[in-house]
Design an enzyme around this catalytic site. Structure first.
Site, PDB file in Angstrom:
ATOM      1  N   ARG A  77     -51.940 -91.785 -33.238  1.00  0.00           N
ATOM      2  CA  ARG A  77     -52.111 -91.133 -34.545  1.00  0.00           C
ATOM      3  C   ARG A  77     -51.128 -91.796 -35.502  1.00  0.00           C
ATOM      4  O   ARG A  77     -49.936 -91.887 -35.205  1.00  0.00           O
ATOM      5  CB  ARG A  77     -51.835 -89.630 -34.428  1.00  0.00           C
ATOM      6  CG  ARG A  77     -52.907 -88.893 -33.643  1.00  0.00           C
ATOM      7  CD  ARG A  77     -52.629 -87.406 -33.624  1.00  0.00           C
ATOM      8  NE  ARG A  77     -51.493 -87.086 -32.769  1.00  0.00           N
ATOM      9  CZ  ARG A  77     -50.843 -85.930 -32.800  1.00  0.00           C
ATOM     10  NH1 ARG A  77     -51.186 -85.001 -33.666  1.00  0.00           N
ATOM     11  NH2 ARG A  77     -49.846 -85.703 -31.983  1.00  0.00           N
ATOM     12  N   PHE A  82     -37.971 -66.035 -44.407  1.00  0.00           N
ATOM     13  CA  PHE A  82     -39.124 -66.688 -43.803  1.00  0.00           C
ATOM     14  C   PHE A  82     -39.327 -68.082 -44.403  1.00  0.00           C
ATOM     15  O   PHE A  82     -39.658 -69.037 -43.690  1.00  0.00           O
ATOM     16  CB  PHE A  82     -40.371 -65.827 -44.031  1.00  0.00           C
ATOM     17  CG  PHE A  82     -41.660 -66.472 -43.626  1.00  0.00           C
ATOM     18  CD1 PHE A  82     -42.086 -66.447 -42.309  1.00  0.00           C
ATOM     19  CD2 PHE A  82     -42.448 -67.126 -44.563  1.00  0.00           C
ATOM     20  CE1 PHE A  82     -43.271 -67.052 -41.927  1.00  0.00           C
ATOM     21  CE2 PHE A  82     -43.640 -67.731 -44.195  1.00  0.00           C
ATOM     22  CZ  PHE A  82     -44.049 -67.698 -42.869  1.00  0.00           C
ATOM     23  N   ARG A 105     -40.226 -87.168 -37.979  1.00  0.00           N
ATOM     24  CA  ARG A 105     -39.628 -86.822 -36.683  1.00  0.00           C
ATOM     25  C   ARG A 105     -40.552 -87.146 -35.511  1.00  0.00           C
ATOM     26  O   ARG A 105     -40.091 -87.543 -34.430  1.00  0.00           O
ATOM     27  CB  ARG A 105     -39.295 -85.332 -36.678  1.00  0.00           C
ATOM     28  CG  ARG A 105     -38.633 -84.811 -35.403  1.00  0.00           C
ATOM     29  CD  ARG A 105     -38.759 -83.308 -35.325  1.00  0.00           C
ATOM     30  NE  ARG A 105     -40.163 -82.901 -35.286  1.00  0.00           N
ATOM     31  CZ  ARG A 105     -40.588 -81.666 -35.537  1.00  0.00           C
ATOM     32  NH1 ARG A 105     -39.738 -80.726 -35.876  1.00  0.00           N
ATOM     33  NH2 ARG A 105     -41.879 -81.380 -35.452  1.00  0.00           N
ATOM     34  N   TYR A 157     -52.925 -86.690 -47.809  1.00  0.00           N
ATOM     35  CA  TYR A 157     -53.039 -86.147 -46.445  1.00  0.00           C
ATOM     36  C   TYR A 157     -52.107 -84.950 -46.271  1.00  0.00           C
ATOM     37  O   TYR A 157     -52.500 -83.903 -45.746  1.00  0.00           O
ATOM     38  CB  TYR A 157     -52.713 -87.224 -45.402  1.00  0.00           C
ATOM     39  CG  TYR A 157     -52.656 -86.659 -44.001  1.00  0.00           C
ATOM     40  CD1 TYR A 157     -53.826 -86.346 -43.315  1.00  0.00           C
ATOM     41  CD2 TYR A 157     -51.434 -86.392 -43.380  1.00  0.00           C
ATOM     42  CE1 TYR A 157     -53.778 -85.790 -42.045  1.00  0.00           C
ATOM     43  CE2 TYR A 157     -51.374 -85.839 -42.118  1.00  0.00           C
ATOM     44  CZ  TYR A 157     -52.550 -85.541 -41.451  1.00  0.00           C
ATOM     45  OH  TYR A 157     -52.506 -84.975 -40.201  1.00  0.00           O
TER      46      TYR A 157
END
Length: 412
Positions: free
Chosen positions: A225, A285, A212, A168
């Protein structure tokens, strides 16, 4: 800005917070004037201010490509997350999403708040996407197609095993890592990173988010979920939602620690990926979210509050990460500090204590062997400290500067 109480407790947060505030205002002024690009960058600031700030530092072409890539995936994620959409409606949209991004007229109303705005006005994103270079378009289309198919698969499939969990996360995060590596390569700034290392970059971030967001996901209406794998949580409780009940606090923390330990397995690969980057803007980034991830894991570990509310890094520490992440020395230092912080929280009686400590020691060893730990400033220790007078002076100075910037903005 952070709260006054947090600033008084961590006075060296103030300067990075002030710099971040000013930089964010400057970034907002650089939003393009064209309606579609203006929408995209304005929306980017709304859905992720810190991410938007990091994106703004990339070169123009790559910046535009990453902005659109992010918004396309946020839109795809919004469809997946909306539990009010019937499965027979949702699945075809996820599978065909890579084609919708070429359609200037396509939109689909779902989600809430800023995400609903994104979906209702998705034509702006499509218009901007069609102005990107062909190499960028192909990379975004490929990842969107594969991610949509993977999301559709897990709409109808529970996350049972750790292998399911990794699969997943591959669809919703590893593919993001692969896509970004392709965009970096397409820009001509970086070599194409290995799929294996790109995979770890995505998995580390996604697993941190899943850990989290337990409470938000389990309380989702009209349907929960569930992304924590049954193979892990079933060792501690009968149902995943049982973790949030106070009677199960001990087992809940042990399960949480098991999940964090699983996520830590990707940290060393992330360090290898970042060490190979050459372009400073691309490096920052990539590095800032990874440092935020290990920092978040350190806060979540052994923390029952994750099952009671939101656990996240304070804004001042986030500002420090953004301000001080400039070299691999900073990355090794941050990973070492947060690994040490997490290590100090390990209870020797925890069922996974040995495995957790082993993974933390491996991270610390990699950081030490870099030889760069003495070439950085710690994120977790205050500098020389500030007296109360200096704190008051800085607070007043910030107030003056904020008032000036606000007045200047109104005049413009």
């Amino acid at each position: 800005m952070g709260s006054l109480g947090a600033i008084l407790k961590h006075p060296d947060d103030l300067y990075p917070l002030l710099k971040l505030k000013i930089a964010a205002r400057q970034a907002e002024k650089q939003i393009p004037r064209e309606p579609h690009w203006s929408f995209c960058y304005t929306m980017l600031h709304k859905v992720s201010r810190s991410f938007a700030f990091v994106i703004q530092q990339l070169g123009p072409d790559l910046r535009n490509a990453v902005c659109i890539f992010y918004l396309v995936l946020r839109a795809l994620d919004t469809v997946e997350d909306d539990t009010s959409i019937a499965t027979d409606v949702k699945v075809p949209i996820l599978i065909a999403f890579h084609r919708h991004i070429y359609d200037r007229d396509w939109h689909f109303s779902c989600g809430t708040k800023e995400y609903k705005v994104l979906m209702d006005q998705f034509h702006h994103v499509s218009t901007a996407f069609l102005e990107l270079g062909k190499n960028y378009q192909e990379a975004i289309e490929d990842i969107t197609k594969r991610m949509g198919a993977g999301m559709a698969k897990f709409i109808c499939k529970e996350v049972e095993t750790v292998d399911d969990y990794d699969e997943y996360c591959h669809y919703v995060a590893r593919l993001v890592g692969l896509g970004l590596s392709k965009l970096f390569h397409a820009s001509g700034s970086e070599d194409l990173a290995s799929d294996y290392l790109s995979n770890s970059m995505g998995l580390f971030l996604q697993k941190t988010n899943i850990i989290r967001d337990y409470l938000e996901d389990i309380n989702e209406i009209p349907k929960s979920r569930m992304f924590w794998p049954r193979q892990i949580w079933s060792k501690y409780v009968n149902k995943l939602e049982d973790l949030k009940y106070e009677d199960n606090s001990v087992k809940a923390v042990q399960c949480l620690n098991d999940m964090v330990t699983n996520a830590l397995m990707h940290a060393e690969d992330c360090l290898k990926y970042m060490a190979a980057l050459r372009d400073l803007a691309i490096f920052r980034f990539c590095a800032i979210p990874q440092i935020m991830a290990i920092g978040t894991l350190a806060l979540c570990y052994n923390n029952i509050e994750l099952f009671r509310g939101v656990v996240k890094m304070r804004r001042g520490l986030t500002a420090k990460v953004i301000d001080r992440t400039k070299t691999m020395a900073d990355v090794y230092g941050a990973f070492f500090d947060f690994a040490s912080m997490l290590e100090s929280k390990v209870d020797k009686n925890d069922p996974n204590a040995t495995k957790t400590l082993s993974r933390l020691e491996a991270i610390q060893k990699t950081c030490r062997e870099s030889g760069l730990l003495n070439k950085r400033k710690s994120l977790l220790r205050n500098g020389n400290g500030y007296g109360s007078t200096m704190i008051l002076f800085l607070v007043i100075l910030f107030g003056i500067m904020f008032a000036y910037l606000s007045a200047n903005r109104q005049n413009n």
